[in-house]
Design a protein around this motif. Structure first.
Motif, PDB file in Angstrom:
ATOM      1  N   GLY A   1      35.412  53.931  48.105  1.00 37.55           N
ATOM      2  CA  GLY A   1      35.772  53.205  46.900  1.00 37.55           C
ATOM      3  C   GLY A   1      37.213  53.333  46.472  1.00 37.55           C
ATOM      4  O   GLY A   1      37.543  53.057  45.324  1.00 37.55           O
ATOM      5  N   GLY A   2      38.111  53.752  47.369  1.00 38.20           N
ATOM      6  CA  GLY A   2      39.532  53.841  47.030  1.00 38.20           C
ATOM      7  C   GLY A   2      40.240  52.509  47.148  1.00 38.20           C
ATOM      8  O   GLY A   2      39.626  51.464  47.369  1.00 38.20           O
ATOM      9  N   GLY A   3      41.567  52.552  47.013  1.00 36.39           N
ATOM     10  CA  GLY A   3      42.341  51.322  47.050  1.00 36.39           C
ATOM     11  C   GLY A   3      42.242  50.572  48.363  1.00 36.39           C
ATOM     12  O   GLY A   3      42.325  49.333  48.395  1.00 36.39           O
ATOM     13  N   PHE A   4      42.042  51.311  49.468  1.00 38.44           N
ATOM     14  CA  PHE A   4      41.915  50.653  50.774  1.00 38.44           C
ATOM     15  C   PHE A   4      40.723  49.712  50.811  1.00 38.44           C
ATOM     16  O   PHE A   4      40.717  48.724  51.554  1.00 38.44           O
ATOM     17  N   SER A   5      39.716  49.987  49.989  1.00 36.24           N
ATOM     18  CA  SER A   5      38.536  49.120  49.982  1.00 36.24           C
ATOM     19  C   SER A   5      38.888  47.702  49.539  1.00 36.24           C
ATOM     20  O   SER A   5      38.241  46.737  49.958  1.00 36.24           O
ATOM     21  N   LYS A   6      39.904  47.563  48.693  1.00 33.80           N
ATOM     22  CA  LYS A   6      40.306  46.220  48.258  1.00 33.80           C
ATOM     23  C   LYS A   6      40.901  45.424  49.421  1.00 33.80           C
ATOM     24  O   LYS A   6      40.688  44.208  49.527  1.00 33.80           O
ATOM     25  N   GLU A   7      41.656  46.101  50.283  1.00 32.11           N
ATOM     26  CA  GLU A   7      42.209  45.418  51.456  1.00 32.11           C
ATOM     27  C   GLU A   7      41.090  44.988  52.403  1.00 32.11           C
ATOM     28  O   GLU A   7      41.091  43.854  52.914  1.00 32.11           O
ATOM     29  N   ILE A   8      40.155  45.910  52.647  1.00 34.60           N
ATOM     30  CA  ILE A   8      39.023  45.584  53.515  1.00 34.60           C
ATOM     31  C   ILE A   8      38.237  44.410  52.950  1.00 34.60           C
ATOM     32  O   ILE A   8      37.877  43.462  53.668  1.00 34.60           O
ATOM     33  N   ALA A   9      37.957  44.443  51.647  1.00 33.59           N
ATOM     34  CA  ALA A   9      37.158  43.391  51.028  1.00 33.59           C
ATOM     35  C   ALA A   9      37.838  42.032  51.117  1.00 33.59           C
ATOM     36  O   ALA A   9      37.187  41.017  51.374  1.00 33.59           O
ATOM     37  N   GLU A  10      39.152  42.004  50.903  1.00 32.62           N
ATOM     38  CA  GLU A  10      39.861  40.725  50.969  1.00 32.62           C
ATOM     39  C   GLU A  10      39.748  40.090  52.348  1.00 32.62           C
ATOM     40  O   GLU A  10      39.443  38.897  52.487  1.00 32.62           O
ATOM     41  N   VAL A  11      39.964  40.897  53.400  1.00 35.95           N
ATOM     42  CA  VAL A  11      39.865  40.360  54.755  1.00 35.95           C
ATOM     43  C   VAL A  11      38.428  39.976  55.082  1.00 35.95           C
ATOM     44  O   VAL A  11      38.166  38.931  55.693  1.00 35.95           O
TER      45      VAL A  11
END
Length: 216
Positions: free
Chosen positions: A13-23
Motif C-alpha cells: 500500500g505504499g506510493g509504488f502501488s499508485k504506479e502499478i495501479a495506473e499501468v
C-alpha cells in the motif's frame, strides 16, 4: 472477459502501488482493492493482508506485487511474498506500460512490471517479478533475473546479466556485457565497469564518478 472478471488485487500500500495501479488500468484491469501489512491504502479499499487475499482470491483475475524494491530489506520482503504467491498458485500477469518501448522478442515473465518511458531492446529477457522503473534502458540480449529492480533512469548495456534479487539504483550504468551477481546492490549514479560478485554493495565515491570498492 468482463470488466468484473479483470479485477486485479494489489499487495502493498505504499506510493509504488499508485504506479502499478495506473499501468494496470491502462492494461485493462480494474484496481479497487489493496492488501497490505499496514492498515492503509494508496489505491482502492484496504482489505487486510495475505490471509484475506487468499479468502478473496476468486474475486480477482490476478494479483500485482506493489511493494517497491528500494533496499535489501525490501527486496527480501518481495521475495517472501513471491514465494507465498507461488505456494498458493495465484496468477500474476506482467504489466507493461503502453508508454514503454518493448522490442521484438521480449516476453516479460509473470509479475514483471515495465513502467512509463522504459526502453527494452531486442531479445532482452525480463524475469519473474522484475521491476523496470521509469525511464530505464535495457540493452539488447540483456538478462534481468527474477525479483530484480532496475531503478528510474538506470542503463543496462547489451548482453549484461543482472542476478536475481538485486537492486540497480537510479541513474546507475552497467556497461556492455557485464555480470552483476545475485543479491547485489548498486548505488545511485554508479558506473559499473567490471563484474559485481554475489551479495556485493557498490557505491560511488562522493567526489568522483569512479565506483568505490565492493563491500560485502
Amino acid at each position: 472477459m468482463t470488466a468484473e472478471a479483470k479485477r486485479l488485487a494489489l499487495i502493498g500500500g505504499g506510493g509504488f502501488s499508485k504506479e502499478i495501479a495506473e499501468v494496470a488500468q491502462m492494461c485493462g484491469y480494474t484496481v479497487d482493492a489493496t492488501y497490505s501489512s499496514q492498515p492503509s491504502a494508496q489505491v482502492g479499499t484496504y482489505r487486510g493482508y495475505l490471509d484475506e487475499l487468499l479468502a478473496d482470491r476468486d474475486a480477482y483475475a490476478g494479483v500485482a506485487l506493489a511493494v517497491g524494491g528500494v533496499s535489501r530489506a525490501a527486496i527480501q520482503a518481495r521475495a517472501e511474498i513471491i514465494a507465498w504467491l507461488d505456494r498458493h498458485a495465484l496468477p500474476c500477469p506482467p504489466l507493461v506500460s503502453p508508454h514503454a518501448i518493448v522490442s521484438q522478442g521480449v516476453k516479460p515473465n509473470a509479475g514483471a512490471f515495465v513502467a512509463h518511458g522504459v526502453i527494452v531492446n531486442v531479445d532482452a529477457r525480463l524475469g519473474r517479478f522484475c521491476v523496470i522503473n521509469t525511464g530505464a534502458i535495457i540493452g539488447h540480449d540483456a538478462e534481468i533475473a527474477d525479483n530484480t529492480t532496475i531503478s528510474p533512469a538506470a542503463f543496462i548495456g547489451g548482453r549484461c546479466m543482472i542476478g536475481a534479487d538485486s537492486l540497480i539504483g537510479p541513474l546507475a550504468k552497467v556497461l556492455q556485457g557485464i555480470k552483476v551477481g545475485q543479491r547485489a546492490m548498486v548505488g545511485v549514479g554508479c558506473t559499473i565497469l567490471r563484474s559485481v560478485p554475489d551479495g556485493a554493495m557498490v557505491w560511488p565515491k562522493p567526489d568522483s564518478a569512479v565506483t568505490a570498492p565492493y563491500q560485502s
